[in-house]
Write a protein that holds these residues in place. Structure first.
Motif, mmCIF file in Angstrom:
data_model
loop_
_atom_site.group_PDB
_atom_site.id
_atom_site.type_symbol
_atom_site.label_atom_id
_atom_site.label_comp_id
_atom_site.label_asym_id
_atom_site.label_seq_id
_atom_site.Cartn_x
_atom_site.Cartn_y
_atom_site.Cartn_z
ATOM 1 N N GLU A 182 8.257 5.959 -10.304
ATOM 2 C CA GLU A 182 8.285 5.280 -9.021
ATOM 3 C C GLU A 182 6.894 4.752 -8.657
ATOM 4 O O GLU A 182 6.738 3.623 -8.182
ATOM 5 C CB GLU A 182 8.781 6.244 -7.933
ATOM 6 N N LEU A 183 5.875 5.557 -8.887
ATOM 7 C CA LEU A 183 4.501 5.140 -8.598
ATOM 8 C C LEU A 183 4.081 3.975 -9.490
ATOM 9 O O LEU A 183 3.444 3.011 -9.024
ATOM 10 C CB LEU A 183 3.547 6.320 -8.795
ATOM 11 N N THR A 184 4.417 4.042 -10.756
ATOM 12 C CA THR A 184 4.057 2.978 -11.688
ATOM 13 C C THR A 184 4.733 1.668 -11.310
ATOM 14 O O THR A 184 4.105 0.594 -11.346
ATOM 15 C CB THR A 184 4.443 3.367 -13.120
ATOM 16 N N GLU A 185 6.010 1.732 -10.945
ATOM 17 C CA GLU A 185 6.731 0.519 -10.549
ATOM 18 C C GLU A 185 6.167 -0.060 -9.255
ATOM 19 O O GLU A 185 6.293 -1.262 -8.996
ATOM 20 C CB GLU A 185 8.214 0.835 -10.372
ATOM 21 N N THR A 186 5.534 0.782 -8.450
ATOM 22 C CA THR A 186 4.917 0.319 -7.205
ATOM 23 C C THR A 186 3.548 -0.310 -7.479
ATOM 24 O O THR A 186 2.971 -0.964 -6.610
ATOM 25 C CB THR A 186 4.762 1.498 -6.222
ATOM 26 N N THR A 227 9.358 6.419 10.919
ATOM 27 C CA THR A 227 10.642 6.043 10.317
ATOM 28 C C THR A 227 10.391 4.909 9.330
ATOM 29 O O THR A 227 9.321 4.263 9.371
ATOM 30 C CB THR A 227 11.629 5.579 11.404
ATOM 31 N N PRO A 228 11.327 4.623 8.465
ATOM 32 C CA PRO A 228 11.126 3.548 7.477
ATOM 33 C C PRO A 228 10.704 2.215 8.093
ATOM 34 O O PRO A 228 9.956 1.452 7.460
ATOM 35 C CB PRO A 228 12.489 3.450 6.801
ATOM 36 N N ASP A 229 11.156 1.950 9.315
ATOM 37 C CA ASP A 229 10.809 0.680 9.949
ATOM 38 C C ASP A 229 9.318 0.559 10.254
ATOM 39 O O ASP A 229 8.782 -0.562 10.318
ATOM 40 C CB ASP A 229 11.603 0.494 11.251
ATOM 41 N N ASN A 230 8.660 1.683 10.460
ATOM 42 C CA ASN A 230 7.231 1.602 10.799
ATOM 43 C C ASN A 230 6.330 2.329 9.800
ATOM 44 O O ASN A 230 5.154 2.581 10.098
ATOM 45 C CB ASN A 230 6.980 2.121 12.217
ATOM 46 N N TYR A 231 6.862 2.661 8.637
ATOM 47 C CA TYR A 231 6.045 3.318 7.603
ATOM 48 C C TYR A 231 4.786 2.507 7.294
ATOM 49 O O TYR A 231 3.669 3.050 7.211
ATOM 50 C CB TYR A 231 6.855 3.483 6.313
ATOM 51 N N ALA A 232 4.961 1.209 7.079
ATOM 52 C CA ALA A 232 3.828 0.375 6.652
ATOM 53 C C ALA A 232 2.757 0.286 7.733
ATOM 54 O O ALA A 232 1.547 0.282 7.437
ATOM 55 C CB ALA A 232 4.321 -1.019 6.278
ATOM 56 N N LEU A 233 3.160 0.207 9.020
ATOM 57 C CA LEU A 233 2.189 0.164 10.109
ATOM 58 C C LEU A 233 1.412 1.478 10.210
ATOM 59 O O LEU A 233 0.192 1.469 10.418
ATOM 60 C CB LEU A 233 2.902 -0.121 11.435
ATOM 61 N N ILE A 234 2.116 2.600 10.102
ATOM 62 C CA ILE A 234 1.446 3.903 10.150
ATOM 63 C C ILE A 234 0.487 4.042 8.974
ATOM 64 O O ILE A 234 -0.632 4.566 9.121
ATOM 65 C CB ILE A 234 2.485 5.041 10.150
ATOM 66 N N SER A 235 0.909 3.553 7.815
ATOM 67 C CA SER A 235 0.039 3.603 6.637
ATOM 68 C C SER A 235 -1.244 2.815 6.887
ATOM 69 O O SER A 235 -2.359 3.260 6.533
ATOM 70 C CB SER A 235 0.773 3.040 5.423
ATOM 71 N N ILE A 295 6.485 5.837 -0.430
ATOM 72 C CA ILE A 295 5.514 5.607 -1.505
ATOM 73 C C ILE A 295 5.062 4.153 -1.516
ATOM 74 O O ILE A 295 3.872 3.850 -1.645
ATOM 75 C CB ILE A 295 6.128 6.005 -2.868
ATOM 76 N N VAL A 296 6.018 3.238 -1.352
ATOM 77 C CA VAL A 296 5.677 1.808 -1.315
ATOM 78 C C VAL A 296 4.760 1.516 -0.132
ATOM 79 O O VAL A 296 3.772 0.775 -0.252
ATOM 80 C CB VAL A 296 6.952 0.951 -1.236
ATOM 81 N N ALA A 297 5.070 2.095 1.036
ATOM 82 C CA ALA A 297 4.251 1.853 2.225
ATOM 83 C C ALA A 297 2.847 2.416 2.055
ATOM 84 O O ALA A 297 1.857 1.799 2.490
ATOM 85 C CB ALA A 297 4.922 2.483 3.443
ATOM 86 N N ALA A 298 2.735 3.587 1.430
ATOM 87 C CA ALA A 298 1.417 4.184 1.212
ATOM 88 C C ALA A 298 0.611 3.373 0.209
ATOM 89 O O ALA A 298 -0.620 3.252 0.335
ATOM 90 C CB ALA A 298 1.575 5.625 0.727
ATOM 91 N N ALA A 299 1.267 2.816 -0.780
ATOM 92 C CA ALA A 299 0.577 2.021 -1.792
ATOM 93 C C ALA A 299 0.219 0.640 -1.267
ATOM 94 O O ALA A 299 -0.756 0.027 -1.730
ATOM 95 C CB ALA A 299 1.452 1.894 -3.031
#
Length: 449
Positions: free
Chosen positions: A293-297, A320-328, A396-400
């Motif tokens: 999963e990490l490699t594909e990201t 929540t998934p809707d704001n994962y990227a903002l929190i990241s 994982i995608v949001a953190a990356a």
């Protein structure tokens, strides 16, 4: 017995006797105003039950007997007999019996007729185009993820496939499943299928691995490592102690040096482990899923993978998934600005409670200030010493790939909807915290966990 009935009995006996008949002189009995009984109605009705029923069903009435008796050669007058009619009560009972018999007969005929019609329709259905069960020609397009829950039967799976437009009709799937003799072979789990598939193709995918005996394990997101290991032990029958001992040996699974155990690397999801796998092989399969999963990201370096997993595990507890990227993005702002209002601290409640070994977000001021807790991001700047759970793919995608933004603060103001408010400054954040406190006051008990 009355004289009237005694005369009848004697006359019948005389006719059936084999001895010569000697007529006795007739002496008319004195007539009274009525029958000599204490109860006239019961006497007549008793006679009807004893004698009239035979007359009705044999066709031989007492009147006919009188007529026949009258044909004997005798000059003596013969006393006429009285025909006693049935009572009204008995007549009503007989009518009710006949009515019930007719109703029962009608019901039997109706059931038989329905059965004949059903089997007739089944026999001619294949010959009538209007009865064709809808089915897509296949092979289908796109990708549809179908989750089969534990305990699901053929009909519930058919409903799920029809609602997702994988098959054209539930009946087409059920017919194909029956033809494959797979009604009892459906396995729970997540399956990749296509839109508008031929029903038999959909069945083939669901039954592809059914011949192999497996252990099914459902690992949810946000579980801590001890919870994941408990699920694996329960699902496989392997002692939890074996999993625990192996989880403390991260080098066996190719993890970087800073990894203290397998926390964060046991990817959540639906698993069907072959019964031949041992504890180490099961854990290795889960770790490899996370690395994939990490490699594909786009994250390939082991140290960077560890960092991304740590941030992803925090994100899942914070939003929540809707704001994962903002929190990241806000977390990255804090980490990259040690001189800002936050002093480079993430200040996540979830990290503090992980270090305390609890799940309640209620902790004391002393615990909040305790620097000895290596997971305490209020007291210690930077990231905690490792992941605090097993993050899913979206986190994982949001953190990356964090979303750039000017925020440093965030707070969820509605625990039911997950509504989260962001702020640039601490003053703005305090106003948002007040909104959260108001929500807690209006929703008693929701914020006490």
């Amino acid at each position: 017995m009355s004289d009237l009935f005694r005369d009848r009995s004697q006359s019948s006996g005389g006719r059936r006797s084999t001895e010569p008949h000697h007529a006795e002189p007739y002496h008319a009995e004195p007539q009274s105003d009525g029958p000599q009984y204490d109860d006239e109605h019961s006497a007549a009705e008793g006679y009807w039950h004893d004698n009239a029923e035979d007359a009705l069903y044999t066709g031989h009435s007492d009147y006919e007997h009188y007529e026949e008796y009258g044909q004997h050669e005798s000059s003596e007058p013969v006393a006429p007999e009285v025909l006693v009619l049935p009572s009204r009560r008995t007549s009503r009972v007989s009518k009710r019996v006949r009515k019930r018999r007719r109703s029962l007969a009608f019901l039997v005929v109706l059931v038989l007729f329905g059965a004949v019609v059903y089997f007739a329709v089944q026999a001619v259905k294949p010959m009538l185009g209007g009865f064709t069960v809808p089915d897509y020609p296949g092979p289908g397009t796109g990708t549809v993820q179908i989750l089969i829950q534990p305990g699901a039967n053929g009909r519930t799976v058919a409903s799920e496939l029809k609602s997702s437009d994988v098959v054209a009709s539930e009946q087409a799937f059920l017919d194909a499943l029956k033809a494959a003799d797979g009604s009892g072979s459906l396995q729970p789990g997540e399956f990749q299928m296509k839109s508008q598939m031929k029903a038999s193709d959909a069945v083939a995918i669901l039954l592809a691995s059914s011949d192999e005996k497996v252990h099914y394990a459902a690992v949810a997101q946000n579980l801590r490592i001890n919870e994941v290991l408990a699920v694996l032990a329960k699902s496989t029958g392997i002692p939890e102690g074996e999993f625990t001992a192996l989880s403390k040996e991260p080098k066996l699974f190719g993890l970087p040096a800073q990894a203290l155990n397998l926390e964060g690397y046991l990817a959540p999801g639906e698993y069907r482990f072959s019964i031949d796998l041992n504890a180490q092989e099961i854990l290795a399969q889960m770790v490899e899923n996370t690395k994939k999963e990490l490699t594909e990201t786009g994250v390939t370096d082991p140290d960077e993978q560890f960092r991304v997993l740590t941030i992803a595990s925090i994100i899942e507890f914070e939003g929540t998934p809707d704001n994962y990227a903002l929190i990241s993005g806000a977390i990255e702002n804090r980490l990259n600005n040690p001189d800002g209002e936050t002093g480079g601290r993430i200040e996540s409640d979830a990290t503090v409670t992980y270090g305390l070994g609890t799940k309640s977000y209620h902790f004391t001021a002393a615990q909040k200030a305790d620097k000895s807790n290596p997971y305490n991001t209020y007291a210690n700047p930077g990231l905690p010493i490792g992941p605090i759970g097993s993050p899913g793919a979206k986190a994982i995608v949001a953190a990356a790939h964090p979303k750039a933004n000017p925020y440093y603060f965030w707070v969820t103001v509605n625990l039911k909807t997950g509504e989260t408010l962001f702020a640039k400054t601490y003053a703005e954040h305090q106003a948002n915290v007040a909104k959260f406190s108001a929500w807690c006051a209006a929703n008693e008990g929701e914020c006490n966990q």
